[in-house]
Design a protein around this motif. Structure first.
Motif, short mmCIF file in Angstrom:
data_model
loop_
_atom_site.label_atom_id
_atom_site.label_comp_id
_atom_site.label_asym_id
_atom_site.label_seq_id
_atom_site.Cartn_x
_atom_site.Cartn_y
_atom_site.Cartn_z
N ASP A 74 -57.97 34.11 -2.47
CA ASP A 74 -58.83 33.03 -2.99
C ASP A 74 -59.33 32.15 -1.84
O ASP A 74 -58.63 31.23 -1.40
CB ASP A 74 -58.07 32.17 -4.01
N PRO A 75 -60.54 32.41 -1.36
CA PRO A 75 -61.05 31.65 -0.20
C PRO A 75 -61.46 30.21 -0.50
O PRO A 75 -61.65 29.43 0.42
CB PRO A 75 -62.29 32.45 0.25
N SER A 76 -61.60 29.82 -1.81
CA SER A 76 -62.31 28.57 -2.11
C SER A 76 -61.65 27.35 -1.49
O SER A 76 -62.32 26.48 -0.93
CB SER A 76 -62.46 28.40 -3.63
N VAL A 77 -60.32 27.28 -1.56
CA VAL A 77 -59.65 26.10 -1.03
C VAL A 77 -59.74 26.04 0.51
O VAL A 77 -59.66 24.97 1.12
CB VAL A 77 -58.19 26.03 -1.56
N PHE A 78 -59.93 27.20 1.12
CA PHE A 78 -60.11 27.24 2.59
C PHE A 78 -61.42 26.58 2.99
O PHE A 78 -61.51 25.89 4.00
CB PHE A 78 -60.06 28.70 3.10
N TYR B 89 -59.99 32.89 6.23
CA TYR B 89 -59.27 31.84 6.97
C TYR B 89 -59.89 31.63 8.36
O TYR B 89 -60.26 30.51 8.72
CB TYR B 89 -57.78 32.21 7.11
N SER B 90 -60.00 32.70 9.13
CA SER B 90 -60.46 32.50 10.52
C SER B 90 -61.94 32.10 10.56
O SER B 90 -62.35 31.36 11.46
CB SER B 90 -60.17 33.72 11.38
N ALA B 91 -62.72 32.54 9.55
CA ALA B 91 -64.13 32.12 9.51
C ALA B 91 -64.24 30.61 9.27
O ALA B 91 -65.07 29.93 9.88
CB ALA B 91 -64.88 32.88 8.43
N ALA C 102 -54.76 22.14 7.34
CA ALA C 102 -55.60 23.30 7.04
C ALA C 102 -54.91 24.14 5.98
O ALA C 102 -53.71 24.02 5.76
CB ALA C 102 -55.79 24.16 8.30
N GLU C 103 -55.66 24.97 5.32
CA GLU C 103 -55.10 26.14 4.65
C GLU C 103 -54.94 27.16 5.76
O GLU C 103 -55.91 27.46 6.48
CB GLU C 103 -56.04 26.65 3.56
N SER C 104 -53.73 27.72 5.92
CA SER C 104 -53.43 28.43 7.17
C SER C 104 -53.07 29.90 7.02
O SER C 104 -52.82 30.56 8.03
CB SER C 104 -52.28 27.71 7.88
N HIS C 105 -53.03 30.43 5.78
CA HIS C 105 -52.49 31.79 5.67
C HIS C 105 -53.57 32.82 5.34
O HIS C 105 -54.19 32.77 4.27
CB HIS C 105 -51.38 31.82 4.62
N ASN D 107 -60.64 23.35 5.15
CA ASN D 107 -60.90 23.60 6.57
C ASN D 107 -62.29 23.15 6.99
O ASN D 107 -62.47 22.64 8.11
CB ASN D 107 -60.68 25.09 6.88
N LEU D 108 -63.27 23.31 6.10
CA LEU D 108 -64.64 22.92 6.45
C LEU D 108 -64.97 21.50 5.97
O LEU D 108 -65.27 20.62 6.77
CB LEU D 108 -65.65 23.93 5.88
N VAL D 109 -64.88 21.27 4.65
CA VAL D 109 -65.25 19.95 4.13
C VAL D 109 -64.27 18.88 4.65
O VAL D 109 -64.68 17.78 5.01
CB VAL D 109 -65.31 19.97 2.58
N GLY D 110 -62.99 19.22 4.72
CA GLY D 110 -62.00 18.26 5.23
C GLY D 110 -62.28 17.88 6.68
O GLY D 110 -62.25 16.69 7.05
N THR D 111 -62.56 18.84 7.52
CA THR D 111 -62.85 18.54 8.93
C THR D 111 -64.14 17.72 9.04
O THR D 111 -64.21 16.74 9.81
CB THR D 111 -62.95 19.85 9.74
N TYR D 112 -65.14 18.07 8.25
CA TYR D 112 -66.39 17.30 8.23
C TYR D 112 -66.11 15.85 7.83
O TYR D 112 -66.64 14.90 8.45
CB TYR D 112 -67.36 17.97 7.24
N THR D 113 -65.27 15.64 6.81
CA THR D 113 -64.96 14.28 6.34
C THR D 113 -64.28 13.47 7.45
O THR D 113 -64.63 12.30 7.68
CB THR D 113 -64.04 14.36 5.10
#
Ligand code: NAD
Ligand code: TDX
Length: 338
Positions: free
Chosen positions: A95-99, A154-156, A85-88, A103-109
């Motif tokens: 910059d939320p984009s990598v989160f 992050y938490s969202a 995850a991006e964790s911080h 966190n979302l697209v990676g988990t979906y994959t």
């Protein structure tokens, strides 16, 4: 009780803080288990965190958003333990984009790959921050039934990833367990995070930096206790279930800084108050009675001052691990008045 015997683990994010400790613990305590780490080696992941076990694991450098790579690795394991995850929080405010991607697209994959391999068990590692925060004087603690109410990008994204896992379990029959843990500390934690930042400041002769008045409360758990709980859940957790992990370690940030100042033999007032974090969650607190009751887990490293002393010793002994990134992290904070 459900029992599984994981033999071939795919550990995502295994070069990060909690993931690398998990890999060390697994190699030490379960030598028969084959471990493959999938890690993108972002700024937060270091090959050197796995150096002591490098000849006993396989490290694949790649992203959890790479569907082809993920498919090949999932096809070859019996259990995925998903730490990547991006964790911080502070980075997610810049910059939320990598989160969103990780966190979302990676988990979906990962979920789509696991869905094609019904024998694979998926364990999703998440955070208590999905529940939002509690008032300082509220006697309540978070439980598995607490409604989601995340505050930061992050938490969202972590909350969103939890809900994807639950949906894939319910709609597609993916065999998944989830855990939401409180704040971890221990070796190999990036110096951007609160405790390692202050330890390495003190080693460098700088004053600890407290956001605001330091009254925000976190519920600290040693990373070894978190990972022992993850092992308990992948062996015995009921599919579809969520388990909260916590060690009854509530403390405010001021108290943590004062304990560290005492370890370094310094004046309890020798810290700086810096700009507060926007939207700063006030208090996290975990009720882990479900995990304790159903799976018999108990934390072992509950002497917080002793845990901090051994963590300080680790950072003193491993300066080569953190020194290369320290100056840039401090420059980033200084630019925000932190
Ligand atoms: P970390 O930032 O130290 O490590 C994250 C790891 O994931 C790094 O090795 C990084 O290289 C890797 N990674 C990032 N993006 C990736 C991608 N696209 N593909 C593959 N690998 C990628 O984080 P951590 O503190 O070890 O947290 C691990 C997990 O535990 C996270 O899911 C986090 O939400 C959760 N968690 C952390 C805490 C805590 O206190 N640190 C508490 C509860 C839950
Ligand atoms: O320099 C600092 N001074 C300070 O007072 C830093 C970096 C932080 N803080 C405060 C903010 C928080 O109240 O210390 C507390 C802990 O901060 P972080 O280490 O950034 O952790 P937190 O935001 O609580 O989130 C952590 O726990 C939950 C992890 O980073 C998340 O990945 C995990 O989900």
């Amino acid at each position: 009780m459900t029992t599984r015997t994981p033999q071939r683990l795919l550990v995502t994010g295994g070069a990060g803080f909690i993931g690398s400790n998990f890999v060390h613990q697994t190699v030490d305590q379960r030598p028969g288990v084959a471990v493959t780490v999938l890690d993108a080696l972002t700024y937060a992941g270091q090959r050197s965190s796995l150096e002591p076990v490098a000849d006993r694991i396989e490290l694949v450098e790649g992203s959890i958003t790479d569907a082809g790579l993920v498919e090949r690795l999932v096809a070859d394991c019996d259990t995925v333990v998903h730490f990547a995850a991006e964790s911080h929080n502070d980075n997610s405010l810049r910059d939320p984009s990598v989160f969103i991607q990780t966190n979302l697209v990676g988990t979906y994959t990962l979920l789509e790959a696991v869905r094609r391999h019904p024998d694979v068990h998926f364990h999703h590692v998440s955070t208590d921050e999905v529940y939002g925060d509690l008032a300082l004087d509220d006697p309540a603690r978070f439980a598995e039934s607490t409604p989601y109410n995340p505050s930061s990008p992050y938490s969202a994204t972590k909350a969103g990833s939890d809900l994807l896992v639950r949906a894939w379990a319910r709609s597609f029959g993916v065999a998944a367990t989830l855990s939401n843990c409180s704040n971890n500390y221990g070796p190999y934690q990036h110096v951007e995070k609160f405790i390692p930042r202050q330890i390495t400041n003190l080693i460098d002769g700088r004053r600890p930096k407290l956001y605001g008045a330091g009254l925000n409360v976190r519920d600290w758990i040693h990373v070894e206790d978190h990972n022992a709980a993850v092992w308990r859940i992948i062996e015995a957790g009921r599919p579809g279930e969520t388990y909260l992990i916590g060690a009854d370690g509530e403390r405010n940030n001021l108290d943590v800084v004062r304990t560290l100042l005492a370890v370094f033999g310094q004046d309890p007032q020798a810290f700086d108050q810096v700009n507060d974090r926007p939207g700063h969650d006030r208090r996290y607190a975990i009720d882990s009675s479900k995990l304790r009751r159903e799976l018999g887990w108990r934390p072992r490293l509950t002497d917080f001052a002793a845990g901090l002393r051994s963590t300080v010793e680790w950072y003193r002994a491993h300066e080569a691990w953190w020194r290369p990134v320290k100056a840039a992290v401090e420059a980033g904070y200084a630019a925000q008045g932190q």
